[in-house]
Design a protein around this motif. Structure first.
Motif: not given
Length: 247
Positions: A6-12, A208-213, A215-219, A235-241
């Motif tokens: 979900n970070i980013a991707s390529l579409r051609l 950035n949001k990539s880091l948050l995404a 983290l969400d996957e790991n949660i 989840e506590r780390v996420r709240a701080a992030l």
């Protein structure tokens, strides 16, 4: 650590009338060349088709799926069937050994399958491959007399070269971002002082949001594995992030 899709991707994609082999072979020099570009939009299986235009159209579609269980089941079934069809088609294709055959392989690839093939065959898309492509293009461009077939071939190869160069560049950038994001998350999870680490990362512009995404996957993975303590900590780390994520 799960890879982040979900970070980013390529579409051609190509705006040519058809991406099938028949239409590729029917290209003429008088026809406009395909417009090829890269965008950030991740649809790894290519099952969603062209993006719907209009905010209200998307909202109406989502609302219908939420309210109509039959429509939702039909849509989910269609998605599963399309995934299975794509996977079967991919497995049926045999990747050639030679560079010459690999050129033909990409020419015969559907436009919506290019992002998958670029990711799968990235090691083969090297300097040697592009040198071969440029050599053939040079031969066609500077031929003393060109037939219509040569003109068609030139148009095809120029379009393909642009797609593959943009695609490999975007893919490499994505991989670098994913590695950086994984390293950033690892730094946070290993830290004995999360708050201080986050402040350091803010100064280094690593939040950035990539880091948050990621983290969400790991949660989510921790919850599925019934690792309650790990999930609670992240989840506590996420709240701080969240405090440092800019819109």
């Amino acid at each position: 650590m799960a890879a982040l899709g979900n970070i980013a991707s390529l579409r051609l994609f190509s705006s040519s009338k058809s991406s099938t082999t028949k239409s590729r072979r029917a290209t003429t020099v008088s026809s406009p060349r395909p417009r090829i570009s890269c965008t950030v939009a991740w649809d790894p299986e290519g099952i969603l088709g062209p993006p719907q235009t209009g905010h209200f159209a998307r909202k109406d579609f989502q609302s219908k799926l939420e309210k109509d269980s039959d429509a939702r089941e039909a849509y989910e079934r269609q998605v599963r069937e399309e995934i299975e069809r794509r996977q079967a088609a991919r497995q049926a294709r045999v990747v050639p050994d030679s560079i010459e055959q690999l050129v033909e392989y990409f020419l015969d690839t559907e436009a919506r399958e290019l992002e998958f093939e670029i990711a799968r065959l990235r090691p083969r898309l090297n300097k040697e491959f592009f040198a071969h492509l440029k050599f053939e293009l040079g031969q066609l461009r500077f031929a003393v007399s060109r037939t219509q077939a040569m003109e068609d071939r030139l148009v095809e190869l120029e379009a393909m070269e642009k797609v593959l160069m943009e695609g490999t560049e975007a893919y490499d950038k994505l991989q670098a971002e994913m590695i950086t994001t994984k390293n950033s998350l690892g730094k946070i999870l290993r830290s004995t002082d999360v708050k201080a680490t986050l402040l350091e990362m803010v100064e280094a512009n690593e939040i950035n949001k990539s880091l948050l995404a990621l983290l969400d996957e790991n949660i989510a993975t921790a919850h599925l594995s019934d690792q309650k303590e790990a999930a609670f900590f992240m989840e506590r780390v996420r709240a701080a992030l969240l405090k440092y994520i800019t819109a």
